[in-house]
Design a protein around this motif. Sequence first.
Motif, PDB file in Angstrom:
ATOM      1  N   ASP A  45      36.456  22.079  78.586  1.00 49.61           N
ATOM      2  CA  ASP A  45      35.469  22.872  77.858  1.00 49.61           C
ATOM      3  C   ASP A  45      35.107  22.160  76.557  1.00 49.61           C
ATOM      4  N   VAL A  46      34.433  21.021  76.711  1.00 51.89           N
ATOM      5  CA  VAL A  46      34.000  20.254  75.538  1.00 51.89           C
ATOM      6  C   VAL A  46      32.521  19.940  75.695  1.00 51.89           C
ATOM      7  N   PRO A  47      31.644  20.528  74.870  1.00 51.34           N
ATOM      8  CA  PRO A  47      30.196  20.411  75.097  1.00 51.34           C
ATOM      9  C   PRO A  47      29.680  18.975  75.128  1.00 51.34           C
ATOM     10  N   GLN A  48      30.301  18.077  74.354  1.00 48.71           N
ATOM     11  CA  GLN A  48      29.783  16.707  74.280  1.00 48.71           C
ATOM     12  C   GLN A  48      30.080  15.901  75.541  1.00 48.71           C
ATOM     13  N   TRP A  49      30.927  16.384  76.412  1.00 50.50           N
ATOM     14  CA  TRP A  49      31.414  15.564  77.516  1.00 50.50           C
ATOM     15  C   TRP A  49      30.663  15.751  78.818  1.00 50.50           C
ATOM     16  N   GLN A  50      30.190  16.946  79.099  1.00 52.86           N
ATOM     17  CA  GLN A  50      29.709  17.232  80.447  1.00 52.86           C
ATOM     18  C   GLN A  50      28.941  18.537  80.450  1.00 52.86           C
ATOM     19  N   ALA A  52      28.206  22.557  81.186  1.00 46.20           N
ATOM     20  CA  ALA A  52      29.066  23.703  80.920  1.00 46.20           C
ATOM     21  C   ALA A  52      29.990  23.987  82.105  1.00 46.20           C
ATOM     22  N   PRO A  53      31.210  24.455  81.837  1.00 47.46           N
ATOM     23  CA  PRO A  53      32.174  24.650  82.924  1.00 47.46           C
ATOM     24  C   PRO A  53      31.714  25.598  84.019  1.00 47.46           C
ATOM     25  N   ALA A  54      31.116  26.731  83.657  1.00 45.34           N
ATOM     26  CA  ALA A  54      30.815  27.753  84.678  1.00 45.34           C
ATOM     27  C   ALA A  54      29.885  27.248  85.773  1.00 45.34           C
ATOM     28  N   PRO A  55      28.699  26.695  85.449  1.00 47.78           N
ATOM     29  CA  PRO A  55      27.853  26.208  86.540  1.00 47.78           C
ATOM     30  C   PRO A  55      28.476  25.044  87.295  1.00 47.78           C
ATOM     31  N   ALA A  56      29.196  24.168  86.572  1.00 48.39           N
ATOM     32  CA  ALA A  56      29.851  23.051  87.253  1.00 48.39           C
ATOM     33  C   ALA A  56      30.881  23.561  88.255  1.00 48.39           C
ATOM     34  N   LEU A  57      31.649  24.576  87.866  1.00 52.33           N
ATOM     35  CA  LEU A  57      32.671  25.111  88.760  1.00 52.33           C
ATOM     36  C   LEU A  57      32.057  25.872  89.932  1.00 52.33           C
ATOM     37  N   ALA A  58      30.936  26.540  89.704  1.00 53.18           N
ATOM     38  CA  ALA A  58      30.257  27.213  90.810  1.00 53.18           C
ATOM     39  C   ALA A  58      29.830  26.206  91.868  1.00 53.18           C
ATOM     40  N   VAL A  59      29.326  25.049  91.418  1.00 50.39           N
ATOM     41  CA  VAL A  59      28.952  23.991  92.354  1.00 50.39           C
ATOM     42  C   VAL A  59      30.201  23.445  93.054  1.00 50.39           C
ATOM     43  N   TYR A  73      39.189  26.996  78.622  1.00 49.37           N
ATOM     44  CA  TYR A  73      38.239  27.539  77.658  1.00 49.37           C
ATOM     45  C   TYR A  73      38.843  27.484  76.250  1.00 49.37           C
ATOM     46  N   ALA A  74      38.032  27.117  75.268  1.00 49.08           N
ATOM     47  CA  ALA A  74      38.435  27.184  73.858  1.00 49.08           C
ATOM     48  C   ALA A  74      38.002  28.540  73.317  1.00 49.08           C
ATOM     49  N   SER A  75      38.942  29.385  72.953  1.00 53.52           N
ATOM     50  CA  SER A  75      38.631  30.770  72.591  1.00 53.52           C
ATOM     51  C   SER A  75      37.655  30.909  71.417  1.00 53.52           C
ATOM     52  N   PRO A  76      37.629  29.993  70.406  1.00 52.79           N
ATOM     53  CA  PRO A  76      36.740  30.234  69.266  1.00 52.79           C
ATOM     54  C   PRO A  76      35.288  29.859  69.519  1.00 52.79           C
ATOM     55  N   VAL A  77      34.979  29.212  70.634  1.00 48.68           N
ATOM     56  CA  VAL A  77      33.650  28.617  70.807  1.00 48.68           C
ATOM     57  C   VAL A  77      32.594  29.645  71.196  1.00 48.68           C
ATOM     58  N   ARG A  78      33.015  30.756  71.810  1.00 47.11           N
ATOM     59  CA  ARG A  78      32.042  31.746  72.272  1.00 47.11           C
ATOM     60  C   ARG A  78      32.614  33.144  72.095  1.00 47.11           C
ATOM     61  N   PRO A  79      31.758  34.169  72.044  1.00 45.64           N
ATOM     62  CA  PRO A  79      32.271  35.536  71.917  1.00 45.64           C
ATOM     63  C   PRO A  79      33.179  35.901  73.086  1.00 45.64           C
ATOM     64  N   THR A  94      32.793  33.307  93.645  1.00 44.38           N
ATOM     65  CA  THR A  94      33.631  32.434  94.471  1.00 44.38           C
ATOM     66  C   THR A  94      34.512  33.218  95.439  1.00 44.38           C
ATOM     67  N   GLY A  95      34.354  34.513  95.494  1.00 37.48           N
ATOM     68  CA  GLY A  95      35.193  35.300  96.384  1.00 37.48           C
ATOM     69  C   GLY A  95      36.650  35.301  95.963  1.00 37.48           C
ATOM     70  N   GLY A  96      36.894  35.302  94.653  1.00 39.15           N
ATOM     71  CA  GLY A  96      38.262  35.368  94.143  1.00 39.15           C
ATOM     72  C   GLY A  96      38.950  34.028  94.020  1.00 39.15           C
ATOM     73  N   ARG A  97      38.185  32.939  93.979  1.00 38.07           N
ATOM     74  CA  ARG A  97      38.794  31.601  93.907  1.00 38.07           C
ATOM     75  C   ARG A  97      38.759  31.008  92.502  1.00 38.07           C
ATOM     76  N   PHE A  98      38.484  31.811  91.491  1.00 35.81           N
ATOM     77  CA  PHE A  98      38.414  31.299  90.127  1.00 35.81           C
ATOM     78  C   PHE A  98      39.663  31.674  89.345  1.00 35.81           C
ATOM     79  N   GLU A  99      40.121  30.727  88.496  1.00 33.23           N
ATOM     80  CA  GLU A  99      41.241  30.951  87.587  1.00 33.23           C
ATOM     81  C   GLU A  99      40.777  30.623  86.173  1.00 33.23           C
ATOM     82  N   MET A 100      40.947  31.551  85.249  1.00 31.41           N
ATOM     83  CA  MET A 100      40.502  31.316  83.883  1.00 31.41           C
ATOM     84  C   MET A 100      41.616  30.710  83.047  1.00 31.41           C
ATOM     85  N   GLY A 101      41.471  29.419  82.744  1.00 35.85           N
ATOM     86  CA  GLY A 101      42.355  28.785  81.785  1.00 35.85           C
ATOM     87  C   GLY A 101      41.780  28.968  80.395  1.00 35.85           C
TER      88      GLY A 101
END
Length: 274
Positions: A45-50, A52-59, A73-79, A94-101
């Motif tokens: 979860d680093v904006p300069q690198w790639q 956003a995680p959510a659409p990338a993970l959906a793909v 996820y970095a907790s301070p970056v978004r509400p 994803t039908g329950g295939r997601f894990e939130m780090g």
Amino acid sequence: MTRTSTQARSLRFGVVAPITTDVPTWADQLRRLAGTGYSTILMPDVPQWQPAPAPALAVAATVTGLRVGTWVYASPVRPAWSTAWEAHSLTVLTGGRFEMGIGTGRPGIAEQLRELGLPTGPASRRLDQVREVVAALREMDGPDVHTPVAMAVGGAKAQAVAAELADTVTFVMPHTETRAETMRRVRDFGNPRAAELALHVSVIGDGVAPFMAAPTTDPAALRAADSVACLPSDPGAAAEEILRRHEEMGFSYFVFGADVAGDLAPVVARLAGR
């Protein structure tokens, strides 16, 4: 953690696979990993690198059929509600295939927050934000859905929150921390809810995984410290070491970088589910 509970949890393996090439090449890489024993594709979860995680993970979930997750996820970056909504949506899509780090942010997070025009705040506030995200996620999930939460934790206060809330725990520790020090860290954590323990392995042989450790990381220094942040490049020796860490410390979820995931695939295929 008791010896019995340590041995009861099966081994599984994840890959940190940020998009560092064109998307078709990245997708081909993920397809090659699918079916080799890896359970999870992970995104930093680093904006300069790639992207956003959510659409990338959906793909990634669509391309591979594997589980997907943020690492982390970095907790301070978004509400809090925004992070929770995104995480819950990924679980649904994803039908329950997601894990939130989730964690309080990488070293240097204060500088990133200033660049984004966000308040830096004390470390204690960032930990409160983690708790707020998990609370919002549980509310959105409701009684019939459970999005697994992986927490990256360092100090005693963060470990206490993880002991209360997390399904998976990974420790943020110096790369040159000795094996004995890590064993004490795991023992002191206690793991009262028998959470899955994950190990972030950033160095394989002489190779340092991009996005998992600084490029200045010295593999020789890690080996000299007998650090668990590294593994030998020889597949047989790597397999023996993974089993040792499972037996002695209770680590059952091992996370590698995408650049070495293919080389370690035979080890993963042999050990996954054991």
